[in-house]
Design an enzyme around this catalytic site. Sequence first.
Site, PDB file in Angstrom:
ATOM      1  N   ASP A  94       0.834  -1.201   0.000  1.00 45.35           N
ATOM      2  CA  ASP A  94       0.000   0.000   0.000  1.00 45.35           C
ATOM      3  C   ASP A  94       0.874   1.259   0.000  1.00 45.35           C
ATOM      4  O   ASP A  94       0.627   2.206  -0.729  1.00 45.35           O
ATOM      5  CB  ASP A  94      -0.913  -0.023   1.233  1.00 45.35           C
ATOM      6  CG  ASP A  94      -2.043   0.986   1.137  1.00 45.35           C
ATOM      7  OD1 ASP A  94      -2.415   1.389   0.021  1.00 45.35           O
ATOM      8  OD2 ASP A  94      -2.565   1.368   2.206  1.00 45.35           O
ATOM      9  N   HIS A 103      -4.267   2.952  -7.176  1.00 43.67           N
ATOM     10  CA  HIS A 103      -5.450   2.679  -6.348  1.00 43.67           C
ATOM     11  C   HIS A 103      -6.724   2.515  -7.177  1.00 43.67           C
ATOM     12  O   HIS A 103      -7.635   1.790  -6.775  1.00 43.67           O
ATOM     13  CB  HIS A 103      -5.622   3.742  -5.260  1.00 43.67           C
ATOM     14  CG  HIS A 103      -4.906   3.388  -3.994  1.00 43.67           C
ATOM     15  ND1 HIS A 103      -3.544   3.523  -3.863  1.00 43.67           N
ATOM     16  CD2 HIS A 103      -5.346   2.846  -2.817  1.00 43.67           C
ATOM     17  CE1 HIS A 103      -3.178   3.096  -2.654  1.00 43.67           C
ATOM     18  NE2 HIS A 103      -4.255   2.679  -2.003  1.00 43.67           N
ATOM     19  N   HIS A 109      -6.550  -0.969  -8.171  1.00 41.10           N
ATOM     20  CA  HIS A 109      -6.946  -1.759  -6.995  1.00 41.10           C
ATOM     21  C   HIS A 109      -8.467  -1.821  -6.876  1.00 41.10           C
ATOM     22  O   HIS A 109      -9.049  -2.883  -6.683  1.00 41.10           O
ATOM     23  CB  HIS A 109      -6.368  -1.163  -5.708  1.00 41.10           C
ATOM     24  CG  HIS A 109      -7.114  -1.614  -4.484  1.00 41.10           C
ATOM     25  ND1 HIS A 109      -8.261  -0.976  -4.032  1.00 41.10           N
ATOM     26  CD2 HIS A 109      -6.934  -2.664  -3.669  1.00 41.10           C
ATOM     27  CE1 HIS A 109      -8.740  -1.633  -2.983  1.00 41.10           C
ATOM     28  NE2 HIS A 109      -7.946  -2.650  -2.737  1.00 41.10           N
ATOM     29  N   HIS A 153      -5.548  -5.601   0.754  1.00 43.91           N
ATOM     30  CA  HIS A 153      -5.537  -4.325   0.028  1.00 43.91           C
ATOM     31  C   HIS A 153      -4.160  -4.102  -0.613  1.00 43.91           C
ATOM     32  O   HIS A 153      -4.062  -3.805  -1.805  1.00 43.91           O
ATOM     33  CB  HIS A 153      -5.872  -3.209   1.024  1.00 43.91           C
ATOM     34  CG  HIS A 153      -5.763  -1.823   0.478  1.00 43.91           C
ATOM     35  ND1 HIS A 153      -6.701  -1.277  -0.369  1.00 43.91           N
ATOM     36  CD2 HIS A 153      -4.830  -0.862   0.659  1.00 43.91           C
ATOM     37  CE1 HIS A 153      -6.351  -0.034  -0.683  1.00 43.91           C
ATOM     38  NE2 HIS A 153      -5.219   0.241  -0.070  1.00 43.91           N
TER      39      HIS A 153
END
Length: 381
Positions: free
Chosen positions: A174, A257, A260, A274
Site C-alpha cells: 500500500d 489505487h 486496486h 488491500h
Amino acid sequence: MTTPIRTVMSPGRYVQGKGAIDRLGEFVSQIGSAPLIVADDVVWGFAGEQVSASFAAAGLRVERVAFGRFATASAVDALVEKIRATHADVIIGVGGGSTIDSAKAAGFLAGIRWVSVPTVASTDAPTSALSVIYTDEGEFVEYRFFPRNPDLVLIDTQIVANAPVEFLIAGVGDALATWLEARATAAAHATTMAGGLPTQTGTALAKLSWDVIWENALPALDAVRDNLVTPALEKLVEANTLLSGLGFESGGLAAAHAIHNGLTAAPQTHGLTHGQKVNIGSLTQLVLEGAPRAEVEDFIEFTTLVGLPTTLTEIGLSVDDEKELRAIATASTLPGETIHNMPFVVTADDVLDALKSIERLSRSVRLARGLPAPVMYVQKH
Ligand SMILES: [Zn+2]
C-alpha cells in the site's frame, strides 16, 4: 468554479512505540470523557487487557462494541446507533483497516471525535480523513470524506511485531504506491484526496515514505518474523502508517489505487489484502507511464523479495480471463476514479493491455534475477 487551493491534512497527534498502547487512556482522556471502543473479538483478545488497564488508570470507562469483517454502510450505521445509546463523545477504532474506517465514518455521522489505534501496519488508512466503504463481499463501493482527520493515531510496534508478517507485507504494498501516485498527481497538477492541489509537503512525505521502505522493509519483515521490534521496524511502521497516510491524502492518488478498486470487482481476488492488490496497481501504473526499464525491473525485484504479487497468476487471474480483466479495466477508469489524476489520458483499453503485460514482464524479470516463478493464488473460503 471553486477557487484553487493547495492543502495538507493530518491527524491531531501521532503516537508510535513499543508498548504505546499502555498510554492510550492518557491520550484519549485529552479528547473525550465517554469513550466507545470498537474492536473485534480477536483484537480484544490480545489488546483488551492493556487497553482496559490504561483506560482505568486515566479514569475512563471501558465500553466496547464488537465488529464484523468489512466497513459496510450497515456496519457504520450500527455503530452510530451504539454511539447514541451509550452517549459516547469519542469513538476509538482498535484493529485493522475495516474497523478503523467504520469507527471514523460512525464518529463523523454521530458528530463526535474519533481515534485510530491500528494493531497492524497493513494500510495507510488510519491517519486519513476518509473511509472506504465496501459491500459484504468486499467490493469497493465509495470513498467517504470527512472535514478532519482522527484526533489521535496510536500504534504499538510490539503489537505490530506480534501480528503475522503478511499484514506488514500488505502495508508495504500500500505504501509503495504512495510515491508513484503522488508524483503522477503532482505532474498532472491534479486534485489530492485532501481536496486541493498537491503541496510540496505532501509530495515530499510521499517520497520519504518510498525511501524509508526501500531501506528498511526487508530487515523489518525479518524482525517481525521473530516478533522483534527493531529500529528498522520502527522506521517501516512510520513509513507505512504516517508518511504514506499523509502522502496519499495530501499528495494524491492516481492509477495504482484505481486499478486496486477495479480488482475488487473480480471474485478471484477476494481474500487478498488491500496492499497485494495495490501492488498490482503500482506495477500496472509503471507500465502505463512507460517508466524507465531499470525502475520497472527494480520494482518487480524488490516487491517480489518483500513477498508481494507482481503477476496476474498471484492474484488468481490469467491473461486469458478476458471478461474479468475487461471488467477490472472498466471499473478502474470510471468517471471520478483517481486514474484520471494521471498526467495523460488513460482509457479502459490502455489499462487492459498494461494489466495483461505484467504477466510476461514479471516472469522474465524474475527469471533473469534468479527469483522464484509465481504460484497461482486460489481464493480461500
Ligand atoms: Zn491504499
